[in-house]
Design a protein around this motif. Structure first.
Motif, short mmCIF file in Angstrom:
data_model
loop_
_atom_site.label_atom_id
_atom_site.label_comp_id
_atom_site.label_asym_id
_atom_site.label_seq_id
_atom_site.Cartn_x
_atom_site.Cartn_y
_atom_site.Cartn_z
N TYR A 137 0.86 -1.18 0.00
CA TYR A 137 0.00 0.00 0.00
C TYR A 137 0.90 1.23 0.00
O TYR A 137 1.76 1.39 0.86
CB TYR A 137 -0.90 -0.02 1.23
CG TYR A 137 -1.73 1.24 1.44
CD1 TYR A 137 -2.46 1.79 0.40
CD2 TYR A 137 -1.80 1.85 2.69
CE1 TYR A 137 -3.24 2.92 0.60
CE2 TYR A 137 -2.58 2.97 2.91
CZ TYR A 137 -3.29 3.51 1.85
OH TYR A 137 -4.05 4.63 2.05
N SER A 146 0.89 5.48 -0.23
CA SER A 146 0.12 6.72 -0.10
C SER A 146 1.02 7.88 -0.46
O SER A 146 2.16 7.97 0.01
CB SER A 146 -0.41 6.88 1.33
OG SER A 146 -1.12 8.09 1.47
N TRP A 162 -2.84 5.03 -3.10
CA TRP A 162 -3.78 6.03 -2.63
C TRP A 162 -3.22 7.43 -2.90
O TRP A 162 -2.08 7.72 -2.53
CB TRP A 162 -4.05 5.87 -1.14
CG TRP A 162 -4.85 6.98 -0.52
CD1 TRP A 162 -4.39 8.00 0.24
CD2 TRP A 162 -6.27 7.16 -0.62
NE1 TRP A 162 -5.43 8.82 0.64
CE2 TRP A 162 -6.60 8.34 0.12
CE3 TRP A 162 -7.29 6.47 -1.27
CZ2 TRP A 162 -7.90 8.81 0.23
CZ3 TRP A 162 -8.59 6.95 -1.15
CH2 TRP A 162 -8.90 8.10 -0.41
N ASN A 179 -3.35 11.27 -2.09
CA ASN A 179 -3.80 12.32 -1.18
C ASN A 179 -3.98 13.60 -1.99
O ASN A 179 -3.05 14.02 -2.69
CB ASN A 179 -2.77 12.50 -0.07
CG ASN A 179 -3.09 13.67 0.84
OD1 ASN A 179 -2.85 14.82 0.48
ND2 ASN A 179 -3.61 13.38 2.01
N ASP A 220 -3.85 11.16 6.39
CA ASP A 220 -4.28 9.82 6.03
C ASP A 220 -3.82 8.75 7.02
O ASP A 220 -3.84 7.56 6.71
CB ASP A 220 -3.74 9.45 4.63
CG ASP A 220 -4.36 10.30 3.54
OD1 ASP A 220 -5.53 10.69 3.70
OD2 ASP A 220 -3.68 10.58 2.54
N GLU A 240 -4.95 7.39 9.89
CA GLU A 240 -5.84 6.32 10.36
C GLU A 240 -6.09 5.31 9.25
O GLU A 240 -6.16 4.10 9.50
CB GLU A 240 -7.16 6.92 10.85
CG GLU A 240 -8.07 5.91 11.53
CD GLU A 240 -7.41 5.23 12.72
OE1 GLU A 240 -7.53 3.97 12.83
OE2 GLU A 240 -6.78 5.93 13.54
N ARG A 241 -6.21 5.79 8.03
CA ARG A 241 -6.40 4.88 6.89
C ARG A 241 -5.20 3.95 6.75
O ARG A 241 -5.37 2.74 6.51
CB ARG A 241 -6.60 5.72 5.62
CG ARG A 241 -6.74 4.92 4.35
CD ARG A 241 -6.77 5.84 3.13
NE ARG A 241 -6.89 5.06 1.90
CZ ARG A 241 -8.04 4.74 1.32
NH1 ARG A 241 -9.17 5.14 1.85
NH2 ARG A 241 -8.06 4.03 0.22
N SER A 242 -4.01 4.49 6.92
CA SER A 242 -2.80 3.70 6.78
C SER A 242 -2.71 2.64 7.88
O SER A 242 -2.38 1.47 7.60
CB SER A 242 -1.57 4.62 6.84
OG SER A 242 -1.67 5.65 5.88
N TRP A 260 -5.09 -0.19 7.26
CA TRP A 260 -4.65 -1.13 6.21
C TRP A 260 -3.68 -2.15 6.81
O TRP A 260 -3.79 -3.36 6.53
CB TRP A 260 -3.98 -0.37 5.07
CG TRP A 260 -3.63 -1.24 3.89
CD1 TRP A 260 -4.43 -1.52 2.81
CD2 TRP A 260 -2.40 -1.95 3.68
NE1 TRP A 260 -3.77 -2.35 1.95
CE2 TRP A 260 -2.52 -2.64 2.45
CE3 TRP A 260 -1.23 -2.07 4.40
CZ2 TRP A 260 -1.50 -3.44 1.93
CZ3 TRP A 260 -0.20 -2.87 3.90
CH2 TRP A 260 -0.34 -3.54 2.68
#
Length: 484
Positions: free
Chosen positions: A406, A408, A438, A440, A460, A462-464, A467
């Motif tokens: 993943y 970002s 992702w 941003n 970002d 919390e999203r990371s 994951w």
């Protein structure tokens, strides 16, 4: 030559060192003394800063007066000093290294964990162990690397055995005092001038620790080690092997809650993002026994050649010094050719960047242009061999990674090229890798100050973390190849 070696932290910190030993002193007076010393001893572009920095001195004094007037009870804890002699014994590797394999522990000791110098404003919910372990450098030679392992106090609430997160930070500096494993003891390190260094990623580490992740943070090859060598910064091989061997070393520590065959994830930001992605590429061949379940990278440096133009005129132009020092450390044959193309200003920058941490380097060389550091066209240098091939060898994206990845990245990142990271993800997709990319979309703001690079991880975050948590829990991935 002295200019090509990273020397010890300059020993001009007596007032701060007195804090180490717990002497009763006036903090405000100490700040005034350090400010005065910095103004008279710091040399910028070959001139004494007493000629160029009276305004800086007055500003620092004014800030000190305001701080101590507003917070009269402010004191410095004994650990918040600049005397690094307490670290020298541990961080000096044995010579020769003891026999062993990559990932073998060389030495360990308990490590105090502090979010800030007093240790009273919040705490890590875990126990720290400082580690020195065997790894390999850019040339495949055995080398000692340091780091910190943190054992959580809380149980792992997810599925399966407790997971291990191998973590590589962004650039903290090139001076040995800037090593993340040293900053865990202090939270904030101060020596003189603007050499004020924060453990800026401690929030992520403390949060994921509280969620039950065991965490090992590597300093990387050459970082923190007490000696003349420089960090092999942004070297793909050294970055990846140091991270994988940190995970191996953590698995070998006694009295932890880790399962030697338990899940491992890789996490990194900026130069640490290069390390985590490099480790993902190397894992299957270098450390096949590790159960790598996922790799996350925030704003990773995947192509140095594309990144160099963005350093030009940037607030963090000092990164050029880290890159040059890293190349010379990784490839000693480049030392003389590099020194030959540097101007006196460039040589001064090269030397001073090896003594200090990121904030000091940022202030000293803010918005400088690379043209003034080279006596030839630097664009031609990186476009021709040997430097073209050496820089190209650091690109990430040529080998299929182990496990899902993943990435970002902010679309308008002014320091680390978005398109380069996007291309790495696309290249991996063509190899059949499980990739989620992702974007941003935070709009650009004061680009040369790198706000879009610095804020994106928090926007970002919390999203990371979610994951990575999903990877530890065995949840299905959501690759988006062909959609970015």
């Amino acid at each position: 030559m002295y200019l090509t070696q990273r020397s010890r932290t300059p020993r001009r910190r007596e007032p701060a060192a007195r804090c180490i030993h717990g002497d009763a002193i006036d903090p405000a007076a100490d700040v005034f003394a350090e400010t005065s010393r910095a103004a008279t001893t710091l040399r910028v572009h070959g001139r004494s800063s007493s000629d160029v920095a009276p305004a800086r001195k007055r500003l620092l004094v004014a800030v000190a007066v305001i701080l101590f007037a507003a917070f009269p009870s402010l004191t410095f804890a004994p650990i918040a000093g600049a005397d690094d002699r307490q670290y020298e014994e541990f961080y000096t590797p044995p010579d020769p290294l003891p026999p062993g394999q990559p990932g073998d522990l060389i030495r360990t000791e308990p490590s105090r964990l502090a979010l800030e110098p007093s240790g009273q404003l919040g705490a890590y919910v875990g126990t720290g162990t400082r580690i020195m372990y065997r790894s390999t450098d850019a040339q495949g030679n055995p080398v000692a690397v340091t780091g910190t392992y943190i054992e959580p106090d809380v149980p792992w609430p997810g599925n399966g055995p407790r997971p291990l997160l191998a973590y590589a930070t962004g650039p903290y500096g090139a001076g040995e005092q800037c090593a993340p494993s040293r900053l865990f003891n202090q939270g904030i390190h101060f020596s003189q001038g603007f050499d004020l260094t924060l453990n800026v990623e401690e929030g992520w580490i403390a949060t994921m620790l509280a969620r039950g992740f065991a965490i090992v943070v590597t300093d990387g090859v050459g970082m923190g080690i007490h000696g003349a060598q420089s960090p092999q910064w942004l070297n793909r091989e050294a970055a990846g092997t140091a991270m994988l061997d940190a995970a191996r070393a953590a698995m070998k520590l006694p009295d932890t809650s880790l399962d030697p065959h338990g899940p491992v994830a890789l996490w990194g930001y900026a130069s640490g993002g290069q390390a985590s992605l490099s480790a993902a590429e190397l894992a299957s061949s270098y450390a096949p026994e590790l159960n790598v379940v996922g790799t996350f990278a925030d704003a990773p440096v995947t192509d140095i050649i594309q990144a160099i133009p963005d350093i030009d005129g940037n607030f963090l132009a000092v990164l050029a010094g880290y890159l040059i020092r890293g190349m010379m450390a990784a490839y000693p044959q480049t030392e003389e050719p590099i020194r030959d193309v540097l101007t006196p200003r460039g040589l001064q920058m090269l030397d001073w960047s090896g003594h200090t941490c990121l904030l000091q380097g940022g202030v000293d060389y803010a918005f400088r242009h690379l043209d003034f550091w080279f006596n030839t066209d630097w664009r031609a240098l990186i476009s021709n061999d040997p430097f073209k091939s050496l820089l190209a060898a650091q690109r990430v994206g040529n080998i299929k990674p182990e496990g899902p990845v993943y990435i970002s990245h902010n679309r308008w990142d002014p320091l680390i090229p978005y398109q380069a990271a996007r291309q790495t993800a696309a290249d991996w997709c063509t190899m059949g890798a499980d990739v989620e990319f992702w974007t941003n979309e935070q709009p650009p703001l004061f680009n040369k100050t790198d706000i879009n690079n610095l804020l994106q991880p928090y926007v970002d975050g919390e999203r990371s973390m979610a994951w990575v948590t999903d990877r530890f829990n065995g949840a299905p991935t959501t690759p988006n190849c062909g959609q970015f």
